[in-house]
Structure formats: C-alpha cells, structure tokens
Design a protein around this motif. Structure first.
Motif, PDB file in Angstrom:
ATOM      1  N   ASP A 112       0.834  -1.203   0.000  1.00 47.35           N
ATOM      2  CA  ASP A 112       0.000   0.000   0.000  1.00 47.35           C
ATOM      3  C   ASP A 112       0.865   1.248   0.000  1.00 47.35           C
ATOM      4  O   ASP A 112       0.502   2.282  -0.543  1.00 47.35           O
ATOM      5  CB  ASP A 112      -0.915   0.007   1.230  1.00 47.35           C
ATOM      6  N   VAL A 113       2.023   1.130   0.666  1.00 51.20           N
ATOM      7  CA  VAL A 113       2.945   2.263   0.741  1.00 51.20           C
ATOM      8  C   VAL A 113       4.372   1.734   0.734  1.00 51.20           C
ATOM      9  O   VAL A 113       4.661   0.679   1.294  1.00 51.20           O
ATOM     10  CB  VAL A 113       2.686   3.112   2.014  1.00 51.20           C
ATOM     11  N   PHE A 114       5.251   2.465   0.067  1.00 57.67           N
ATOM     12  CA  PHE A 114       6.675   2.158   0.088  1.00 57.67           C
ATOM     13  C   PHE A 114       7.390   3.287   0.830  1.00 57.67           C
ATOM     14  O   PHE A 114       7.254   4.454   0.467  1.00 57.67           O
ATOM     15  CB  PHE A 114       7.247   2.044  -1.334  1.00 57.67           C
ATOM     16  N   HIS A 115       8.127   2.929   1.854  1.00 59.59           N
ATOM     17  CA  HIS A 115       8.905   3.912   2.601  1.00 59.59           C
ATOM     18  C   HIS A 115      10.374   3.744   2.244  1.00 59.59           C
ATOM     19  O   HIS A 115      10.977   2.702   2.543  1.00 59.59           O
ATOM     20  CB  HIS A 115       8.720   3.731   4.104  1.00 59.59           C
ATOM     21  N   SER A 131       5.588   3.007 -11.814  1.00 54.39           N
ATOM     22  CA  SER A 131       5.129   1.629 -12.023  1.00 54.39           C
ATOM     23  C   SER A 131       4.671   0.966 -10.729  1.00 54.39           C
ATOM     24  O   SER A 131       4.082  -0.111 -10.765  1.00 54.39           O
ATOM     25  CB  SER A 131       6.256   0.783 -12.648  1.00 54.39           C
ATOM     26  N   LEU A 132       4.922   1.597  -9.596  1.00 48.66           N
ATOM     27  CA  LEU A 132       4.596   0.973  -8.316  1.00 48.66           C
ATOM     28  C   LEU A 132       3.119   1.095  -7.961  1.00 48.66           C
ATOM     29  O   LEU A 132       2.581   0.258  -7.258  1.00 48.66           O
ATOM     30  CB  LEU A 132       5.448   1.591  -7.196  1.00 48.66           C
ATOM     31  N   GLU A 133       2.471   2.173  -8.400  1.00 56.70           N
ATOM     32  CA  GLU A 133       1.050   2.377  -8.132  1.00 56.70           C
ATOM     33  C   GLU A 133       0.755   2.319  -6.628  1.00 56.70           C
ATOM     34  O   GLU A 133      -0.262   1.764  -6.194  1.00 56.70           O
ATOM     35  CB  GLU A 133       0.207   1.334  -8.888  1.00 56.70           C
ATOM     36  N   SER A 134       1.653   2.870  -5.841  1.00 53.72           N
ATOM     37  CA  SER A 134       1.501   2.880  -4.385  1.00 53.72           C
ATOM     38  C   SER A 134       1.863   4.259  -3.858  1.00 53.72           C
ATOM     39  O   SER A 134       2.449   5.075  -4.558  1.00 53.72           O
ATOM     40  CB  SER A 134       2.437   1.844  -3.740  1.00 53.72           C
ATOM     41  N   LYS A 135       1.495   4.507  -2.611  1.00 57.28           N
ATOM     42  CA  LYS A 135       1.919   5.736  -1.959  1.00 57.28           C
ATOM     43  C   LYS A 135       3.436   5.661  -1.722  1.00 57.28           C
ATOM     44  O   LYS A 135       3.963   4.593  -1.402  1.00 57.28           O
ATOM     45  CB  LYS A 135       1.198   5.928  -0.633  1.00 57.28           C
ATOM     46  N   ILE A 136       4.095   6.794  -1.856  1.00 62.27           N
ATOM     47  CA  ILE A 136       5.540   6.851  -1.676  1.00 62.27           C
ATOM     48  C   ILE A 136       5.875   7.763  -0.495  1.00 62.27           C
ATOM     49  O   ILE A 136       5.424   8.900  -0.422  1.00 62.27           O
ATOM     50  CB  ILE A 136       6.252   7.395  -2.935  1.00 62.27           C
ATOM     51  N   MET A 137       6.681   7.230   0.424  1.00 62.40           N
ATOM     52  CA  MET A 137       7.141   8.018   1.559  1.00 62.40           C
ATOM     53  C   MET A 137       8.665   8.028   1.549  1.00 62.40           C
ATOM     54  O   MET A 137       9.300   7.007   1.260  1.00 62.40           O
ATOM     55  CB  MET A 137       6.629   7.416   2.858  1.00 62.40           C
ATOM     56  N   VAL A 138       9.250   9.173   1.855  1.00 57.41           N
ATOM     57  CA  VAL A 138      10.705   9.320   1.827  1.00 57.41           C
ATOM     58  C   VAL A 138      11.177   9.945   3.135  1.00 57.41           C
ATOM     59  O   VAL A 138      10.557  10.883   3.642  1.00 57.41           O
ATOM     60  CB  VAL A 138      11.150  10.220   0.651  1.00 57.41           C
ATOM     61  N   SER A 139      12.272   9.420   3.682  1.00 53.84           N
ATOM     62  CA  SER A 139      12.867  10.007   4.882  1.00 53.84           C
ATOM     63  C   SER A 139      14.104  10.816   4.515  1.00 53.84           C
ATOM     64  O   SER A 139      14.911  10.404   3.675  1.00 53.84           O
ATOM     65  CB  SER A 139      13.263   8.908   5.878  1.00 53.84           C
ATOM     66  N   HIS A 170       9.379  12.605   5.384  1.00 53.85           N
ATOM     67  CA  HIS A 170       9.718  12.621   6.812  1.00 53.85           C
ATOM     68  C   HIS A 170      11.048  13.338   7.022  1.00 53.85           C
ATOM     69  O   HIS A 170      12.042  13.031   6.373  1.00 53.85           O
ATOM     70  CB  HIS A 170       9.813  11.177   7.324  1.00 53.85           C
ATOM     71  N   CYS A 171      11.065  14.295   7.930  1.00 52.10           N
ATOM     72  CA  CYS A 171      12.287  15.006   8.305  1.00 52.10           C
ATOM     73  C   CYS A 171      12.584  14.769   9.776  1.00 52.10           C
ATOM     74  O   CYS A 171      11.669  14.569  10.573  1.00 52.10           O
ATOM     75  CB  CYS A 171      12.148  16.504   8.047  1.00 52.10           C
ATOM     76  N   VAL A 172      13.868  14.819  10.121  1.00 50.32           N
ATOM     77  CA  VAL A 172      14.241  14.572  11.508  1.00 50.32           C
ATOM     78  C   VAL A 172      14.359  15.861  12.326  1.00 50.32           C
ATOM     79  O   VAL A 172      14.614  15.804  13.534  1.00 50.32           O
ATOM     80  CB  VAL A 172      15.579  13.799  11.593  1.00 50.32           C
ATOM     81  N   SER A 173      14.192  17.017  11.673  1.00 45.89           N
ATOM     82  CA  SER A 173      14.299  18.282  12.395  1.00 45.89           C
ATOM     83  C   SER A 173      13.664  19.399  11.575  1.00 45.89           C
ATOM     84  O   SER A 173      13.442  19.261  10.366  1.00 45.89           O
ATOM     85  CB  SER A 173      15.762  18.634  12.665  1.00 45.89           C
ATOM     86  N   ALA A 174      13.407  20.528  12.237  1.00 48.56           N
ATOM     87  CA  ALA A 174      12.882  21.698  11.540  1.00 48.56           C
ATOM     88  C   ALA A 174      13.918  22.235  10.558  1.00 48.56           C
ATOM     89  O   ALA A 174      13.578  22.744   9.487  1.00 48.56           O
ATOM     90  CB  ALA A 174      12.501  22.779  12.549  1.00 48.56           C
ATOM     91  N   ASP A 175      15.192  22.104  10.913  1.00 50.78           N
ATOM     92  CA  ASP A 175      16.268  22.537  10.025  1.00 50.78           C
ATOM     93  C   ASP A 175      16.259  21.723   8.734  1.00 50.78           C
ATOM     94  O   ASP A 175      16.455  22.268   7.643  1.00 50.78           O
ATOM     95  CB  ASP A 175      17.616  22.385  10.728  1.00 50.78           C
ATOM     96  N   MET A 176      16.007  20.415   8.852  1.00 48.60           N
ATOM     97  CA  MET A 176      15.942  19.566   7.658  1.00 48.60           C
ATOM     98  C   MET A 176      14.739  19.941   6.798  1.00 48.60           C
ATOM     99  O   MET A 176      14.806  19.921   5.565  1.00 48.60           O
ATOM    100  CB  MET A 176      15.868  18.098   8.082  1.00 48.60           C
ATOM    101  N   LEU A 177      13.637  20.279   7.430  1.00 49.31           N
ATOM    102  CA  LEU A 177      12.456  20.726   6.688  1.00 49.31           C
ATOM    103  C   LEU A 177      12.806  21.938   5.823  1.00 49.31           C
ATOM    104  O   LEU A 177      12.457  21.986   4.637  1.00 49.31           O
ATOM    105  CB  LEU A 177      11.328  21.052   7.663  1.00 49.31           C
ATOM    106  N   GLU A 178      13.485  22.899   6.413  1.00 50.00           N
ATOM    107  CA  GLU A 178      13.852  24.103   5.665  1.00 50.00           C
ATOM    108  C   GLU A 178      14.819  23.763   4.540  1.00 50.00           C
ATOM    109  O   GLU A 178      14.761  24.351   3.454  1.00 50.00           O
ATOM    110  CB  GLU A 178      14.478  25.141   6.606  1.00 50.00           C
TER     111      GLU A 178
END
Length: 209
Positions: A112-115, A131-139, A170-178
């Motif tokens: 359903d999802v690939f992380h 080609s995966l036809e799934s939700k994609i999540m990235v860290s 997914h980010c590990v900090s607010a700094d990474m988000l920026e």
C-alpha cells in the motif's frame, strides 16, 4: 496495511531505528516487507531481535548482481527480463535488468505504501516510482540532502523529482524541513519526527539554557 520498507542493509547495527520501526509496525498488526539492497546481515542481530517470531514480516534481498551465481539464478527465474532488454547496449544492460528484477519484486508484494529510508535510495529507484502504483514516503536524515547534493548538482535535480512525486516526506528536524524546501518539497507533504528522547518521560533537573 501492507508496508514496504526500502533500506540499504537489514538488520544493521548502525540503523537500529529501522529495526525498531519494523518491529513496531509488525506488533501493530501491519504486514511488513523489508526490501534490502544488500544481503549483508548480522546473524547476531537477527537472533537478538528474533525476527522469525513475526509471521507478518518478510525480508527480500535485491542482491541480484552480488555474484555470478545470484545473477544467473535471477535470470533463470525471470528470462523475459533478459529478452526484452536484449536490444540495449551492454553498458546499460546490467542496470536495466537489475531495475526490472527489482520492479518485479516490488510489484509482487503489492504494498500500500513504500517507505524509502533515505532520500538517496529514493533517487536510486525513482525510475520505478510510476510503475509501483503505491503511496511513496521518503525520509530525509541529513547527508543525502545537505552534503551529497552540494557535491553533485545532478542530485539536486533528482531530489526535486523525488519530492514532487512523494506523497509524504519525513524530516528529523525543523532545520531539515527548511533544507528540503530548497528542492521544491511542498510543506504540506512534510512532517517532522525527531529522533529524540521522550521529554514527557525524561525531565531535566535544571532548566535548559
């Protein structure tokens, strides 16, 4: 939910956060498929965590090119992959066969999802996303976004493609988000999950300055 987790190695002493994630998801009743790029594993860790007690966990290795024997074995099981890539020049032949074999295994489990545990891994497998036809999540943990992207301009463009396609980042900090907003990552896709102590359980004796 069936969740695919893509990592470089599993289990690994330097990535116990992935081990804890997998175990936590299994104990919550999810079906977890770990896709590891390298077969290398530590038997001590496997015994320590007793993965075999989780019937809803499967570990799939993408080590098709690790040895001549593994390559031949993969080709025998999937001969059509070799035939349809026969027109490709030798320089790209092995790479295309590898990606096609990975895609076969990704699609086999219908997650359903690939992380993708690292954005660098997401970049590496980006050509398979549609080609995966799934939700994609990235860290995003740091090195791939704040070091490698500076040394390799091409990586910047690839990160932009990954973040545009990803459903969740997914980010590990607010700094990474920026930092990843610089690559066009939409803020409504991003959430922060800090790898930190539980301040509701652990408290300081003195106020933090």
């Amino acid at each position: 939910m069936r969740i695919g987790i893509v990592v470089a190695e599993f289990p690994s002493y330097s990535e116990t956060f992935f081990i804890n994630k997998v175990i936590g998801l299994c104990e919550r009743g999810h079906e977890v498929i770990v896709f590891r790029v390298n077969r290398h594993q530590d038997e001590v860790l496997e015994d320590l965590y007793s993965f075999k007690k989780y019937p809803n966990l499967q570990i799939v290795s993408f080590d098709f090119n690790a040895t001549t024997l593994s390559r031949i074995s993969a080709i025998i099981r999937h001969p059509w992959v070799c035939i349809k890539n026969a027109h490709i020049k030798m320089a790209a032949y092995k790479k295309n066969i590898y990606y096609n074999l990975c895609l076969i295994h990704f699609k086999k489990y219908r997650c359903d999802v690939f992380h993708f545990g690292y954005s660098g891994l997401a970049v590496y497998y980006y050509s398979l996303f549609d080609s995966l036809e799934s939700k994609i999540m990235v860290s995003c943990l740091g090195t791939a976004e704040k070091v490698k992207a500076l040394a390799d301009p091409v990586r910047k463009d690839k990160l932009k493609l990954v973040f545009n396609r990803a459903n969740s980042i997914h980010c590990v900090s607010a700094d990474m988000l920026e930092a990843i907003k610089y690559y066009g990552a939409a803020e409504n896709k991003i959430y922060i999950n800090r790898p930190a102590i539980d301040t509701d359980f652990f408290s300081r004796k003195n106020e933090y300055k």
